[in-house]
Scaffold this motif. Structure first.
Motif, PDB file in Angstrom:
ATOM      1  N   GLN A 268       0.825  -1.223   0.000  1.00 21.36           N
ATOM      2  CA  GLN A 268       0.000   0.000   0.000  1.00 21.36           C
ATOM      3  C   GLN A 268       0.855   1.269   0.000  1.00 21.36           C
ATOM      4  O   GLN A 268       0.351   2.369   0.204  1.00 21.36           O
ATOM      5  CB  GLN A 268      -0.910   0.002   1.229  1.00 21.36           C
ATOM      6  N   HIS A 269       2.153   1.092  -0.225  1.00 21.93           N
ATOM      7  CA  HIS A 269       3.036   2.263  -0.180  1.00 21.93           C
ATOM      8  C   HIS A 269       2.763   3.205  -1.354  1.00 21.93           C
ATOM      9  O   HIS A 269       2.466   2.763  -2.458  1.00 21.93           O
ATOM     10  CB  HIS A 269       4.505   1.818  -0.185  1.00 21.93           C
ATOM     11  N   HIS A 270       2.886   4.515  -1.088  1.00 21.19           N
ATOM     12  CA  HIS A 270       2.580   5.518  -2.118  1.00 21.19           C
ATOM     13  C   HIS A 270       3.562   5.495  -3.287  1.00 21.19           C
ATOM     14  O   HIS A 270       3.316   6.163  -4.296  1.00 21.19           O
ATOM     15  CB  HIS A 270       2.514   6.928  -1.527  1.00 21.19           C
ATOM     16  N   PHE A 271       4.651   4.733  -3.177  1.00 19.64           N
ATOM     17  CA  PHE A 271       5.544   4.567  -4.344  1.00 19.64           C
ATOM     18  C   PHE A 271       4.729   4.145  -5.567  1.00 19.64           C
ATOM     19  O   PHE A 271       4.955   4.625  -6.678  1.00 19.64           O
ATOM     20  CB  PHE A 271       6.615   3.512  -4.039  1.00 19.64           C
ATOM     21  N   ARG A 272       3.763   3.234  -5.344  1.00 21.69           N
ATOM     22  CA  ARG A 272       2.978   2.705  -6.456  1.00 21.69           C
ATOM     23  C   ARG A 272       2.290   3.837  -7.237  1.00 21.69           C
ATOM     24  O   ARG A 272       2.361   3.919  -8.460  1.00 21.69           O
ATOM     25  CB  ARG A 272       1.921   1.720  -5.932  1.00 21.69           C
ATOM     26  N   TYR A 273       1.644   4.717  -6.480  1.00 25.54           N
ATOM     27  CA  TYR A 273       0.892   5.827  -7.089  1.00 25.54           C
ATOM     28  C   TYR A 273       1.798   6.700  -7.964  1.00 25.54           C
ATOM     29  O   TYR A 273       1.506   6.964  -9.126  1.00 25.54           O
ATOM     30  CB  TYR A 273       0.266   6.667  -5.963  1.00 25.54           C
ATOM     31  N   TRP A 274       2.931   7.124  -7.403  1.00 20.47           N
ATOM     32  CA  TRP A 274       3.805   8.059  -8.102  1.00 20.47           C
ATOM     33  C   TRP A 274       4.570   7.380  -9.240  1.00 20.47           C
ATOM     34  O   TRP A 274       4.790   7.970 -10.305  1.00 20.47           O
ATOM     35  CB  TRP A 274       4.784   8.702  -7.105  1.00 20.47           C
ATOM     36  N   TYR A 275       4.947   6.118  -9.017  1.00 18.17           N
ATOM     37  CA  TYR A 275       5.674   5.376 -10.047  1.00 18.17           C
ATOM     38  C   TYR A 275       4.779   5.179 -11.272  1.00 18.17           C
ATOM     39  O   TYR A 275       5.210   5.334 -12.411  1.00 18.17           O
ATOM     40  CB  TYR A 275       6.146   4.033  -9.478  1.00 18.17           C
ATOM     41  N   GLN A 276       3.506   4.863 -10.991  1.00 16.31           N
ATOM     42  CA  GLN A 276       2.571   4.669 -12.103  1.00 16.31           C
ATOM     43  C   GLN A 276       2.321   5.958 -12.877  1.00 16.31           C
ATOM     44  O   GLN A 276       2.035   5.946 -14.064  1.00 16.31           O
ATOM     45  CB  GLN A 276       1.252   4.082 -11.596  1.00 16.31           C
ATOM     46  N   LEU A 277       2.453   7.096 -12.197  1.00 18.32           N
ATOM     47  CA  LEU A 277       2.326   8.393 -12.881  1.00 18.32           C
ATOM     48  C   LEU A 277       3.540   8.693 -13.759  1.00 18.32           C
ATOM     49  O   LEU A 277       3.536   9.646 -14.525  1.00 18.32           O
ATOM     50  CB  LEU A 277       2.222   9.520 -11.855  1.00 18.32           C
ATOM     51  N   GLY A 278       4.599   7.902 -13.552  1.00 15.61           N
ATOM     52  CA  GLY A 278       5.854   8.167 -14.277  1.00 15.61           C
ATOM     53  C   GLY A 278       6.645   9.295 -13.632  1.00 15.61           C
ATOM     54  O   GLY A 278       7.535   9.897 -14.242  1.00 15.61           O
ATOM     55  N   HIS A 279       6.309   9.598 -12.382  1.00 10.59           N
ATOM     56  CA  HIS A 279       6.968  10.699 -11.672  1.00 10.59           C
ATOM     57  C   HIS A 279       8.312  10.236 -11.112  1.00 10.59           C
ATOM     58  O   HIS A 279       8.430   9.095 -10.669  1.00 10.59           O
ATOM     59  CB  HIS A 279       6.051  11.171 -10.532  1.00 10.59           C
ATOM     60  N   PRO A 280       9.349  11.131 -11.104  1.00 19.20           N
ATOM     61  CA  PRO A 280      10.645  10.702 -10.554  1.00 19.20           C
ATOM     62  C   PRO A 280      10.571  10.311  -9.074  1.00 19.20           C
ATOM     63  O   PRO A 280      10.155  11.110  -8.238  1.00 19.20           O
ATOM     64  CB  PRO A 280      11.564  11.916 -10.757  1.00 19.20           C
TER      65      PRO A 280
END
Ligand code: ZJS
Ligand code: ZN
Length: 347
Positions: A268-280
């Protein structure tokens, strides 16, 4: 070590979020404990082991103990040297260490001699040929308020000008539930205006929308954690839009967030959200000593939790180079290193 672990260990890495006193290993802790047996501190009091989790308040109590053990110039020099060598052994090729200058009346340690001790350790490691490029961020502890923040920025500016490029910026950290970013804005603005880079712990706990909005308007050069920025975590779309618009990299510290209980589970870590956005996103350790981890392990955890292929892991570590605070020439040198290592590691 199994084959899989070997890959993560051999992977060249960039560490951008490491608090010096949180990064002290078990071996170094033993040395410090032997120097100060009267404190009656045991190793298990300064680390959170496998499977253990603590509240943020309990975690911050751990730093108080570590600070008692590290209270002379010699101690600072010892921990900085050991931490740098340990990161180098883990194939970290570029490290930005951060630490809060402390004054200790009893030992004569001053904030200036504190920073000098760290810088000497960095220079000594370089002289000894340790294969890692190390820079330093001077940390502001948010708990200490406006004036101390301003003094810290002045100190950082002095060292930025005199350290030959070793001091590059400011970190804002400390117990996120204490103090308000509003009081620290003048110091952070001054830092930015004199050319110091800013890495700010932000939205590490929930309900800090107003503070995050203020800090994002600076804007910072990197964000520490950012756990509660996005709408699914009680943040907001405008906050996300602002981070995306300015392309502000996130420093991701998986184990720290799990052991400090700000995130319920790895998946459930927010890495997933930002990584999927393609954000650094840059994988980091935060406090490798306290959380009993290292950067290789954090990469391995990211890969296994989010099903990243070896190519994707490679890209993650290579893209971290774009997020460092050192200048273009250093980035080019690092990119060159990655290019040389790649064929031996990715078949
Ligand atoms: C407690 C917990 C879950 C830690 C991870 N999240 C953190 N959030 C904010 N500040 C931190 C964190 N970890 C370390 N620090 C800061 O780093 C300091 C220790 O390193 P140093 O003395 O600055 O060299 C702590 O006193 C604190 O000011
Ligand atoms: Zn941190």
């Amino acid at each position: 070590m199994d084959d899989d672990s070997v890959f993560y260990k051999k992977l060249p890495k960039v560490e951008l979020h490491a608090h010096l006193n949180g990064s002290v290993s078990a071996q170094t802790m033993e040395k410090l404990i032997q120097r100060k047996p009267h404190l009656n501190i045991e190793r298990n009091m300064t680390a959170i082991g496998k499977g253990q989790r603590r509240s943020l308040d309990e975690c911050f109590e751990v730093f108080k103990l570590i600070h008692k053990l590290v209270d002379t110039e010699e101690d600072i020099h010892t921990v900085a040297t050991d931490v740098i060598k340990e990161f180098a052994d883990d194939n970290v090729k570029y490290l930005e260490l951060r630490s809060t200058p402390r004054e200790e009346k009893g030992t004569g340690l001053t904030k200036k001699s504190y920073v000098e001790a760290v810088i000497k350790a960095i220079q000594q490691c370089k002289y000894d040929g340790v294969d890692i490029d190390v820079r330093f961020l001077v940390a502001i502890d948010r708990r200490n308020g406006t004036e101390v923040a301003m003094e810290t920025v002045k100190l950082a500016e002095e060292f930025m000008l005199s350290s030959g490029g070793l001091v590059l910026g400011i970190d804002l950290s400390g117990d996120p539930k204490v103090g308000h970013g509003r009081c620290l804005l003048p110091a952070l603005e001054k830092a930015r205006n004199c050319g110091l880079k800013l890495s700010l712990h932000m939205s590490e706990v929930s309900s800090q929308l107003e503070e995050s909005e203020l800090l994002l308007n600076l804007p910072p050069d990197r964000i520490g954690h950012g756990t509660f920025l996005h709408p699914e975590m009680g943040g907001s779309q405008p906050l996300v839009d602002q981070v995306v618009k300015h392309n502000i990299p996130l420093e991701i510290c998986l184990t720290s967030n799990i052991k400090g209980k700000t995130v319920p589970s790895y998946s459930q870590h927010h890495f997933r959200y930002w990584y999927q956005l393609g954000h650094p996103c840059v994988i980091c350790t935060d406090d490798k000593g306290v959380f009993c981890t290292d950067l290789s392990q954090e990469y391995q955890l990211a890969a296994s939790t989010f099903s990243l292929s070896p190519d994707a892991v490679w890209e993650l570590s290579e893209r971290a180079v774009d997020c460092i605070f050192a200048g273009e020439a250093v980035k080019q040198q690092l990119k060159q290193k990655w290019t040389e290592i790649k064929p031996g590691l990715l078949k």
